[in-house]
Design an enzyme around this catalytic site. Structure first.
Site, mmCIF file in Angstrom:
data_model
loop_
_atom_site.group_PDB
_atom_site.id
_atom_site.type_symbol
_atom_site.label_atom_id
_atom_site.label_comp_id
_atom_site.label_asym_id
_atom_site.label_seq_id
_atom_site.Cartn_x
_atom_site.Cartn_y
_atom_site.Cartn_z
ATOM 1 N N ASP A 11 -8.830 -1.910 -7.958
ATOM 2 C CA ASP A 11 -8.140 -2.050 -6.671
ATOM 3 C C ASP A 11 -7.785 -3.511 -6.391
ATOM 4 O O ASP A 11 -6.830 -3.788 -5.666
ATOM 5 C CB ASP A 11 -9.031 -1.506 -5.543
ATOM 6 C CG ASP A 11 -8.251 -1.275 -4.254
ATOM 7 O OD1 ASP A 11 -8.859 -1.314 -3.174
ATOM 8 O OD2 ASP A 11 -7.015 -1.070 -4.324
ATOM 9 N N HIS A 45 -6.878 6.914 -3.211
ATOM 10 C CA HIS A 45 -7.742 5.990 -2.459
ATOM 11 C C HIS A 45 -7.082 5.279 -1.294
ATOM 12 O O HIS A 45 -7.786 4.775 -0.422
ATOM 13 C CB HIS A 45 -8.385 4.966 -3.401
ATOM 14 C CG HIS A 45 -7.529 3.755 -3.644
ATOM 15 N ND1 HIS A 45 -6.485 3.759 -4.549
ATOM 16 C CD2 HIS A 45 -7.537 2.529 -3.083
ATOM 17 C CE1 HIS A 45 -5.905 2.569 -4.531
ATOM 18 N NE2 HIS A 45 -6.527 1.800 -3.644
ATOM 19 N N ASP A 46 -5.751 5.235 -1.227
ATOM 20 C CA ASP A 46 -5.074 4.581 -0.096
ATOM 21 C C ASP A 46 -4.044 5.500 0.569
ATOM 22 O O ASP A 46 -3.143 5.030 1.261
ATOM 23 C CB ASP A 46 -4.349 3.300 -0.562
ATOM 24 C CG ASP A 46 -5.279 2.087 -0.593
ATOM 25 O OD1 ASP A 46 -5.053 1.186 -1.429
ATOM 26 O OD2 ASP A 46 -6.232 2.045 0.220
ATOM 27 N N HIS A 54 0.831 -1.212 0.000
ATOM 28 C CA HIS A 54 0.000 0.000 0.000
ATOM 29 C C HIS A 54 0.862 1.257 0.000
ATOM 30 O O HIS A 54 0.877 2.041 0.943
ATOM 31 C CB HIS A 54 -0.966 -0.024 1.192
ATOM 32 C CG HIS A 54 -2.124 -0.942 0.972
ATOM 33 N ND1 HIS A 54 -2.266 -2.135 1.653
ATOM 34 C CD2 HIS A 54 -3.166 -0.865 0.105
ATOM 35 C CE1 HIS A 54 -3.370 -2.748 1.243
ATOM 36 N NE2 HIS A 54 -3.943 -2.002 0.304
ATOM 37 N N HIS A 68 1.085 1.513 -5.817
ATOM 38 C CA HIS A 68 -0.251 0.898 -5.864
ATOM 39 C C HIS A 68 -1.289 1.959 -6.261
ATOM 40 O O HIS A 68 -2.177 1.697 -7.082
ATOM 41 C CB HIS A 68 -0.602 0.292 -4.503
ATOM 42 C CG HIS A 68 -2.046 -0.089 -4.366
ATOM 43 N ND1 HIS A 68 -2.638 -1.090 -5.133
ATOM 44 C CD2 HIS A 68 -3.025 0.409 -3.569
ATOM 45 C CE1 HIS A 68 -3.922 -1.195 -4.788
ATOM 46 N NE2 HIS A 68 -4.181 -0.296 -3.850
ATOM 47 N N GLN A 72 -4.173 -17.325 -2.756
ATOM 48 C CA GLN A 72 -4.400 -16.682 -4.043
ATOM 49 C C GLN A 72 -5.525 -17.372 -4.804
ATOM 50 O O GLN A 72 -6.411 -16.715 -5.358
ATOM 51 C CB GLN A 72 -3.113 -16.672 -4.891
ATOM 52 C CG GLN A 72 -2.104 -15.614 -4.444
ATOM 53 C CD GLN A 72 -2.711 -14.229 -4.371
ATOM 54 O OE1 GLN A 72 -3.416 -13.798 -5.280
ATOM 55 N NE2 GLN A 72 -2.509 -13.550 -3.262
ATOM 56 N N PHE A 121 -8.671 -16.388 -3.051
ATOM 57 C CA PHE A 121 -8.981 -14.969 -3.307
ATOM 58 C C PHE A 121 -9.558 -14.811 -4.717
ATOM 59 O O PHE A 121 -10.550 -14.096 -4.922
ATOM 60 C CB PHE A 121 -7.704 -14.140 -3.157
ATOM 61 C CG PHE A 121 -7.907 -12.653 -3.214
ATOM 62 C CD1 PHE A 121 -7.183 -11.871 -4.092
ATOM 63 C CD2 PHE A 121 -8.820 -12.020 -2.371
ATOM 64 C CE1 PHE A 121 -7.351 -10.498 -4.148
ATOM 65 C CE2 PHE A 121 -9.006 -10.639 -2.421
ATOM 66 C CZ PHE A 121 -8.270 -9.885 -3.316
HETATM 67 C C1 LIG Z 1 -9.094 -16.902 2.842
HETATM 68 C C2 LIG Z 1 -9.792 -17.145 1.495
HETATM 69 C C3 LIG Z 1 -9.722 -18.555 1.032
HETATM 70 C C4 LIG Z 1 -11.231 -16.770 1.646
HETATM 71 C C5 LIG Z 1 -11.399 -15.312 1.934
HETATM 72 O O1 LIG Z 1 -12.318 -14.893 2.573
HETATM 73 N N1 LIG Z 1 -10.482 -14.445 1.425
HETATM 74 C C6 LIG Z 1 -10.735 -13.023 1.604
HETATM 75 C C7 LIG Z 1 -9.912 -12.477 2.750
HETATM 76 O O2 LIG Z 1 -9.345 -13.221 3.492
HETATM 77 N N2 LIG Z 1 -9.859 -11.111 2.827
HETATM 78 C C8 LIG Z 1 -10.627 -10.242 1.935
HETATM 79 C C9 LIG Z 1 -9.694 -9.335 1.179
HETATM 80 C C10 LIG Z 1 -8.821 -8.549 2.160
HETATM 81 N N3 LIG Z 1 -7.928 -7.663 1.421
HETATM 82 N N4 LIG Z 1 -7.068 -8.253 0.557
HETATM 83 C C11 LIG Z 1 -6.455 -7.537 -0.362
HETATM 84 C C12 LIG Z 1 -5.562 -8.254 -1.286
HETATM 85 C C13 LIG Z 1 -4.911 -7.594 -2.330
HETATM 86 C C14 LIG Z 1 -4.088 -8.323 -3.211
HETATM 87 C C15 LIG Z 1 -3.940 -9.700 -3.043
HETATM 88 O O3 LIG Z 1 -3.149 -10.537 -3.792
HETATM 89 C C16 LIG Z 1 -2.625 -10.187 -5.064
HETATM 90 F F1 LIG Z 1 -3.632 -9.912 -5.897
HETATM 91 F F2 LIG Z 1 -1.804 -9.128 -4.958
HETATM 92 C C17 LIG Z 1 -4.598 -10.339 -2.007
HETATM 93 O O4 LIG Z 1 -4.400 -11.684 -1.941
HETATM 94 C C18 LIG Z 1 -5.122 -12.418 -0.955
HETATM 95 F F3 LIG Z 1 -5.013 -13.729 -1.206
HETATM 96 F F4 LIG Z 1 -4.545 -12.113 0.214
HETATM 97 C C19 LIG Z 1 -5.407 -9.630 -1.115
HETATM 98 C C20 LIG Z 1 -6.685 -6.059 -0.488
HETATM 99 C C21 LIG Z 1 -7.869 -5.813 -1.409
HETATM 100 C C22 LIG Z 1 -8.450 -4.464 -1.270
HETATM 101 C C23 LIG Z 1 -8.274 -3.673 -0.217
HETATM 102 C C24 LIG Z 1 -7.297 -4.008 0.837
HETATM 103 C C25 LIG Z 1 -6.932 -5.498 0.923
HETATM 104 C C26 LIG Z 1 -7.971 -6.302 1.604
HETATM 105 O O5 LIG Z 1 -8.803 -5.774 2.349
HETATM 106 C C27 LIG Z 1 -8.027 -9.508 3.056
HETATM 107 C C28 LIG Z 1 -8.995 -10.445 3.793
HETATM 108 C C29 LIG Z 1 -9.346 -14.831 0.745
HETATM 109 O O6 LIG Z 1 -8.571 -14.021 0.358
HETATM 110 C C30 LIG Z 1 -9.103 -16.277 0.490
HETATM 111 MG MG LIG Z 2 -7.788 0.645 0.521
HETATM 112 ZN ZN LIG Z 3 -5.988 -0.070 -2.731
#
Ligand SMILES: CC1(C)CC(=O)N(CC(=O)N2CCC(N3N=C(c4ccc(OC(F)F)c(OC(F)F)c4)[C@H]4CC=CC[C@H]4C3=O)CC2)C(=O)C1
Ligand SMILES: [Mg+2]
Ligand SMILES: [Zn+2]
Length: 366
Positions: A245, A127-128, A87, A91, A296, A299
């Site tokens: 985002d 935004h961040d 962040h 980004h 990943q 996600f």
């Molecule tokens: C655990 C699971 C199997 C099931 C599940 O519920 N979630 C969601 C989860 O746990 N979250 C929700 C997203 C949150 N989060 N996560 C971000 C982020 C960015 C880039 C990422 O990797 C790559 F693209 F660069 C990334 O990878 C991820 F795998 F971590 C996460 C940001 C998105 C926007 C705003 C701020 C960051 C934010 O709030 C974190 C908590 C799962 O992710 C999988």
């Molecule tokens: Mg943000």
């Molecule tokens: Zn952001």
């Protein structure tokens, strides 16, 4: 105030390399990491100037004084934490550039007014700002002063907005003084609605609302989206900014992997603090139990793909390249999910005999 501004908003060593990069500014796989180097670590200032001034001529449309705008963007960029692995200002520039690409597709071009486009691009850029590299949950769990100030609701997103607009109050940074009051009021309302929509806790409701709009949206004969109300238009813009985002997984694999390494390191740093504080570690924040590949894939499956599929429907036939890249990237991580750790009893019979039973062990220890 027509200081002779540098061509790209900032002084660069290699004008040719910069010109070459800027010629790729409308491509989805733009390399922000390279751009950050070439812009001498001013990716956000130069990105904002190139997109809003050179590419879209939006500053002139709203009587924005370019030198004042540049000074403002330098302050915003300086308030992104360079020490955040993810962040940081790169980004911010990445989300702004991604937004610029989506808003350039003919299916949405001319649908949105210049002010709406300006608001979406500006919202992306700020935004961040001043992100602490910690989640809303962490700030609330630790009674951080920001969580107290914003009563645990969209704490970070409220803070990013307040920070950006507070600087705008300073005379020497107030680039919006040339806008008329009505425009400035509407611009401020839209930027607030857009940044608040980047709060991940709003994701599912935003996705549901966009799906409803896709079902009802009438694409006009000229292939343009027809969006009647302010709420419908804002909903689509919120969807675009939010998708940008969380667009890393739709980018070329080397770029995606770089963003993943960064977010994971930022999560680990939060996990280190949670461990020190005796708090439960947040998902994906435990560097002692890494789960990068599974996270990943999760996600992508739970969050990124459903959103981008919906955006792909809304903007059809655009966004197809993102969806195919997303699938390719999913396979990359899926194929690297480590098989579950082998159980302690090996399946080689002779080895099994060497393993004295745990009760034997306990006896020996007495
Ligand atoms: C655990 C699971 C199997 C099931 C599940 O519920 N979630 C969601 C989860 O746990 N979250 C929700 C997203 C949150 N989060 N996560 C971000 C982020 C960015 C880039 C990422 O990797 C790559 F693209 F660069 C990334 O990878 C991820 F795998 F971590 C996460 C940001 C998105 C926007 C705003 C701020 C960051 C934010 O709030 C974190 C908590 C799962 O992710 C999988
Ligand atoms: Mg943000
Ligand atoms: Zn952001």
């Amino acid at each position: 105030l027509k200081g002779n501004l540098p061509k790209f908003g900032v002084e660069v060593e290699d004008e040719d390399a910069m010109s070459l990069m800027v010629s790729q500014i409308n491509t989805w796989n733009f390399d922000l990491f390279k751009f950050a180097v070439i812009s001498k670590d001013h990716p956000l200032v130069s990105m904002a100037y190139v997109i809003l001034q050179s590419e879209r001529n939006l500053l002139r449309s709203y009587n924005v004084d370019p030198p004042t705008f540049i000074k403002y963007m330098f302050v915003i960029e300086a308030n992104y934490h360079k020490t955040n692995p993810y962040h940081n200002a790169t980004h911010g520039a990445d989300v702004m550039q991604s937004c610029h690409v989506l808003l350039g597709y003919s299916v949405v071009e001319q649908v949105f007014t210049d002010l709406e486009v300006f608001a979406a691009l500006f919202a992306s850029a700020i935004h961040d700002v001043d992100h602490p590299g910690l989640s809303n949950q962490f700030l609330s769990n630790t009674s951080n002063e920001l969580a107290i100030l914003y009563n645990d609701h969209a704490v970070l997103e409220n803070h990013h907005l307040a920070t950006a607009f507070k600087f705008l109050q300073e005379d020497e940074l107030n680039w919006a003084s040339g806008m008329d009051d009505k425009q400035r009021q509407l611009f401020r309302k839209m930027v607030i609605d857009l940044v608040l929509a980047t709060d991940m806790s709003k994701h599912l409701s935003l996705l549901a609302d966009i799906k409803t709009t896709v079902e009802s949206s009438k694409v006009a004969h000229n292939g343009k989206l027809v969006l009647e109300s302010y709420n419908e238009r804002m909903l689509v813009l919120q969807g675009i900014v939010h998708s940008c985002d969380i667009s890393s997984a739709t980018k070329a694999l080397p770029i995606y992997k770089a963003w993943t390494e960064r977010i994971i390191e930022e999560f680990y740093q939060q996990g280190d603090r949670e461990r020190d504080l005796g708090l439960n570690l947040s998902p994906m924040c435990d560097r002692q139990n890494p789960s990068i590949e599974k996270s990943q894939v999760g996600f992508i499956d739970f969050i990124v793909l459903p959103l981008w599929e919906t955006l792909g429907e809304l903007m059809f036939p655009y966004c197809q390249e993102m969806l195919s890249q997303l699938n390719e990237n999913r396979m990359y991580y899926f194929s690297r999910i480590p098989e579950s750790p082998r159980c302690s009893i090996t399946d080689e019979p002779e080895e099994r005999n060497n393993l004295i039973s745990s009760s034997e062990k306990r006896k020996n220890l007495r």
